[in-house]
Design an enzyme around this catalytic site. Structure first.
Site, short mmCIF file in Angstrom:
data_model
loop_
_atom_site.label_atom_id
_atom_site.label_comp_id
_atom_site.label_asym_id
_atom_site.label_seq_id
_atom_site.Cartn_x
_atom_site.Cartn_y
_atom_site.Cartn_z
CG ASN A 2 33.76 -32.73 3.57
OD1 ASN A 2 33.00 -32.09 2.77
ND2 ASN A 2 34.88 -33.06 3.37
CB CYS B 200 33.62 -32.62 -2.11
SG CYS B 200 33.37 -33.98 -0.99
CG HIS C 216 35.11 -28.96 -0.55
ND1 HIS C 216 33.92 -29.13 0.13
CD2 HIS C 216 35.62 -29.89 -0.37
CE1 HIS C 216 33.71 -30.14 0.71
NE2 HIS C 216 34.76 -30.97 0.41
#
Ligand code: UT7
Length: 333
Positions: free
Chosen positions: A290, A118, A260
């Site tokens: 996500n 990520c 994030h």
């Protein structure tokens, strides 16, 4: 040596049309909309359709065209594609090369995939900055693109509620004389003592996909959510503090914080630790869940196109992911 300042020349993003709601997921595993919203802030996520070329390279091509248009450049103006992706189209050739073909590029530019989970797009940032600053390259296409539905175990309620597919692209280039767009400071890290908390163990050389792997259902993501949660808040907050101190920028001067988008509670806890008001925090986790390394460049593109981020604004971005990798970037847009 002549030095340049790195500027974001254009942004673009793409998310698939197909929307998967929490109620849709609750039809398959024991969960419910209220639990998911309370624990994660997620309402919906997008799911790509490989038949519509919504593979990582295909989503990236759609987002890249938008970013190039904004930058007023053509594909052949790009000197390097830095492609952050966790599940690439295939192991090799890299997805950046597949994207080069999909964009019809004929300049044989350099193509590199980056895998820092990520944090991948944030990891690409200081690399792009160094290459632009020193004049090695003039235009770099920085992609964060993820087809998380490729690793999501739809029978595991601990993880399947969390992820979504999408792509964000930025075109990086040189600020002109007199423009003050710049990268103030960056930081990257990885804590491998926590690497087993978030992983996709099968499919690589260590554990190729064989009958045994499929029988044991090992081809999917596994996660120790609470450990990742704690590490995420701590690391993102300390990285942000470090950048602000290094650059002499105060929190008041920061117009937007783009963390994030893993979980609204992680975002709130990080902002809280930094003493940063939630009104100045970019959120899209509710809509897209996500999207791994795509989440920050998608949010950046949304905010630029909505006019919320304007030239001259100071923007702080921070990410974390499997590794456990983490990183932060402080820029003047
Ligand atoms: O990009 C990085 C990717 N990963 C992350 O960011 C993950 C970070 N971690 C998290 O976001 C959170 O830890 C989760 C959202 C994954 C879980 O939230 P939590 O508050 O840490 O819940 P928990 O794991 O402590 O589980 C609490 C309870 C458990 O039941 P018991 O043992 O208390 O009876 C779970 O079995 O909730 C249960 N549970 C669920 N219940 C309904 C776990 N998943 C679900 C679910 N629906 N989907």
């Amino acid at each position: 040596m002549k030095m340049f300042r790195t500027k974001i020349l254009g942004t673009g993003s793409f998310v698939p049309d197909k929307v998967l709601t929490n109620d849709d997921i609750a039809k398959r595993v024991e969960t419910n909309h209220q639990w998911i919203v309370e624990r994660t802030g997620i309402h919906t996520r997008r799911i790509s359709d490989p038949a519509k070329d919504e593979l990582p390279s295909g989503m990236a091509a759609k987002a890249a065209i938008r970013a190039l248009e904004m930058a007023n450049l053509t594909p052949n103006d790009i000197d390097l594609i830095l492609f952050s992706v966790t599940i690439p189209d295939m192991f090799f050739p890299n997805t950046a090369s597949v994207l080069q073909e999909k964009l019809g590029m004929t300049n044989n530019c350099a193509c590199l995939d980056v895998n820092a989970a990520c944090s991948g797009w944030i990891y690409a940032y200081p690399m792009a900055d160094a290459l632009i600053k020193t004049g090695v390259y003039k235009h770099i296409m920085m992609v964060g693109c993820e087809m998380t539905s490729g690793f999501n175990n739809w029978d595991d309620r601990n993880t399947c509620i969390l992820f979504g597919d999408g792509c964000g692209v930025t075109i990086m280039g040189r600020a002109s004389e007199g423009e003050d767009a710049q990268v103030y400071s960056t930081v990257l890290s990885s804590d491998s003592t926590k690497k087993d908390h978030l992983m996709l163990a099968a499919g690589g050389a260590a554990k190729p996909i064989r009958e045994e792997v499929l029988k044991n259902n090992e081809q999917w993501v596994t996660m120790n959510g609470q450990e990742v949660f704690k590490a995420a808040v701590k690391t993102m907050a300390s990285h942000c503090d470090k950048l602000l101190q290094e650059s002499g920028i105060t929190l008041d001067q920061v117009k937007w914080f783009i963390p994030h988008q893993a979980n609204l509670r992680i975002i709130e806890a990080t902002a809280n630790r930094l003493n940063f008001p939630m009104e100045k925090v970019a959120i899209n986790v509710d809509k897209y869940a996500n999207t791994s390394s795509a989440s920050i460049p998608i949010a950046l593109d949304d905010f630029v196109r909505d006019g919320k981020i304007q030239r001259g604004d100071i923007v702080l971005m921070a990410a974390f992911g499997a590794g456990l990798t983490s990183g932060a970037v402080l820029i003047k847009y």
